[in-house]
Motif scaffolding. Sequence first.
Motif, PDB file in Angstrom:
ATOM      1  N   LEU A   1       0.829  -1.188   0.000  1.00  0.00           N
ATOM      2  CA  LEU A   1       0.000   0.000   0.000  1.00  0.00           C
ATOM      3  C   LEU A   1       0.872   1.250   0.000  1.00  0.00           C
ATOM      4  O   LEU A   1       1.829   1.352   0.763  1.00  0.00           O
ATOM      5  N   VAL A   2       0.528   2.191  -0.858  1.00  0.00           N
ATOM      6  CA  VAL A   2       1.224   3.479  -0.916  1.00  0.00           C
ATOM      7  C   VAL A   2       0.387   4.555  -0.244  1.00  0.00           C
ATOM      8  O   VAL A   2       0.868   5.293   0.613  1.00  0.00           O
ATOM      9  N   ALA A   3      -0.873   4.654  -0.630  1.00  0.00           N
ATOM     10  CA  ALA A   3      -1.767   5.677  -0.077  1.00  0.00           C
ATOM     11  C   ALA A   3      -3.202   5.269  -0.364  1.00  0.00           C
ATOM     12  O   ALA A   3      -3.474   4.525  -1.312  1.00  0.00           O
ATOM     13  N   ALA A   4      -4.115   5.784   0.456  1.00  0.00           N
ATOM     14  CA  ALA A   4      -5.527   5.492   0.270  1.00  0.00           C
ATOM     15  C   ALA A   4      -6.348   6.708   0.662  1.00  0.00           C
ATOM     16  O   ALA A   4      -5.921   7.518   1.501  1.00  0.00           O
ATOM     17  N   ILE A   5      -7.521   6.823   0.059  1.00  0.00           N
ATOM     18  CA  ILE A   5      -8.432   7.917   0.384  1.00  0.00           C
ATOM     19  C   ILE A   5      -9.842   7.365   0.466  1.00  0.00           C
ATOM     20  O   ILE A   5     -10.295   6.622  -0.422  1.00  0.00           O
ATOM     21  N   THR A   6     -10.542   7.700   1.546  1.00  0.00           N
ATOM     22  CA  THR A   6     -11.896   7.196   1.736  1.00  0.00           C
ATOM     23  C   THR A   6     -12.890   8.036   0.946  1.00  0.00           C
ATOM     24  O   THR A   6     -12.549   9.077   0.367  1.00  0.00           O
ATOM     25  N   SER A   7     -14.148   7.607   0.965  1.00  0.00           N
ATOM     26  CA  SER A   7     -15.185   8.366   0.275  1.00  0.00           C
ATOM     27  C   SER A   7     -15.358   9.746   0.899  1.00  0.00           C
ATOM     28  O   SER A   7     -15.742  10.695   0.212  1.00  0.00           O
ATOM     29  N   GLY A   8     -15.028   9.878   2.170  1.00  0.00           N
ATOM     30  CA  GLY A   8     -15.136  11.161   2.844  1.00  0.00           C
ATOM     31  C   GLY A   8     -13.893  12.023   2.740  1.00  0.00           C
ATOM     32  O   GLY A   8     -13.879  13.153   3.236  1.00  0.00           O
ATOM     33  N   GLY A   9     -12.841  11.495   2.125  1.00  0.00           N
ATOM     34  CA  GLY A   9     -11.635  12.281   1.912  1.00  0.00           C
ATOM     35  C   GLY A   9     -10.525  12.054   2.923  1.00  0.00           C
ATOM     36  O   GLY A   9      -9.483  12.720   2.856  1.00  0.00           O
ATOM     37  N   SER A  10     -10.717  11.138   3.860  1.00  0.00           N
ATOM     38  CA  SER A  10      -9.647  10.831   4.810  1.00  0.00           C
ATOM     39  C   SER A  10      -8.547  10.059   4.087  1.00  0.00           C
ATOM     40  O   SER A  10      -8.827   9.209   3.238  1.00  0.00           O
ATOM     41  N   THR A  11      -7.295  10.366   4.461  1.00  0.00           N
ATOM     42  CA  THR A  11      -6.165   9.776   3.740  1.00  0.00           C
ATOM     43  C   THR A  11      -5.243   8.982   4.662  1.00  0.00           C
ATOM     44  O   THR A  11      -5.154   9.244   5.863  1.00  0.00           O
ATOM     45  N   THR A  12      -4.568   8.021   4.059  1.00  0.00           N
ATOM     46  CA  THR A  12      -3.572   7.194   4.734  1.00  0.00           C
ATOM     47  C   THR A  12      -2.370   7.063   3.818  1.00  0.00           C
ATOM     48  O   THR A  12      -2.542   6.945   2.605  1.00  0.00           O
ATOM     49  N   TYR A  13      -1.174   7.089   4.405  1.00  0.00           N
ATOM     50  CA  TYR A  13       0.055   6.972   3.618  1.00  0.00           C
ATOM     51  C   TYR A  13       1.012   5.963   4.239  1.00  0.00           C
ATOM     52  O   TYR A  13       1.088   5.833   5.460  1.00  0.00           O
ATOM     53  N   ALA A  14       1.765   5.304   3.390  1.00  0.00           N
ATOM     54  CA  ALA A  14       2.875   4.501   3.868  1.00  0.00           C
ATOM     55  C   ALA A  14       3.937   5.436   4.428  1.00  0.00           C
ATOM     56  O   ALA A  14       4.119   6.557   3.936  1.00  0.00           O
ATOM     57  N   ASP A  15       4.649   4.976   5.439  1.00  0.00           N
ATOM     58  CA  ASP A  15       5.674   5.828   6.064  1.00  0.00           C
ATOM     59  C   ASP A  15       6.713   6.280   5.036  1.00  0.00           C
ATOM     60  O   ASP A  15       7.228   7.404   5.127  1.00  0.00           O
ATOM     61  N   SER A  16       7.005   5.426   4.095  1.00  0.00           N
ATOM     62  CA  SER A  16       8.071   5.724   3.129  1.00  0.00           C
ATOM     63  C   SER A  16       7.730   6.867   2.174  1.00  0.00           C
ATOM     64  O   SER A  16       8.630   7.408   1.518  1.00  0.00           O
ATOM     65  N   VAL A  17       6.453   7.235   2.087  1.00  0.00           N
ATOM     66  CA  VAL A  17       6.065   8.297   1.145  1.00  0.00           C
ATOM     67  C   VAL A  17       5.471   9.517   1.840  1.00  0.00           C
ATOM     68  O   VAL A  17       5.161  10.516   1.172  1.00  0.00           O
ATOM     69  N   LYS A  18       5.318   9.465   3.156  1.00  0.00           N
ATOM     70  CA  LYS A  18       4.747  10.602   3.875  1.00  0.00           C
ATOM     71  C   LYS A  18       5.583  11.853   3.650  1.00  0.00           C
ATOM     72  O   LYS A  18       6.804  11.815   3.714  1.00  0.00           O
TER      73      LYS A  18
END
Length: 118
Positions: free
Chosen positions: A52-69
């Motif tokens: 996983l690199v990054a993800a975004i929910t339907s509401g716009g919340s985001t998640t990132y892998a530590d390596s790309v933050k």
Amino acid sequence: QLQLVESGGGLVQAGESLRLSCAASGSAASGIIFNINTIAWYRQAPGKQRDLVAAITSGGSTTYADSVKGRFTISRDYAKYTVTLQMNSLKPEDTAVYYCNARVGNIWGQGTQVTVSS
């Protein structure tokens, strides 16, 4: 049925930027399904697992892998049914095939190659 189409990969030098796009395609309802789905970017380098690199929910919340933050930004355009991954300060270790994924239904795109030369 929802299909995902990626674009924007290419060959760049270390320190440069690329923008990847994941667009909804398919039936008339595909765009709606896309917008209510969590959309993620994964990448897979040769001989390695898909991460996983990054993800975004339907509401716009985001998640990132530590390596790309701090270097990558994921965003979505609900009107255009797209999710964009802006990649800055690219490193050779970012070289991989990047895949777009819709969580509900576990739908994958065909992948786009990103190559970063040192």
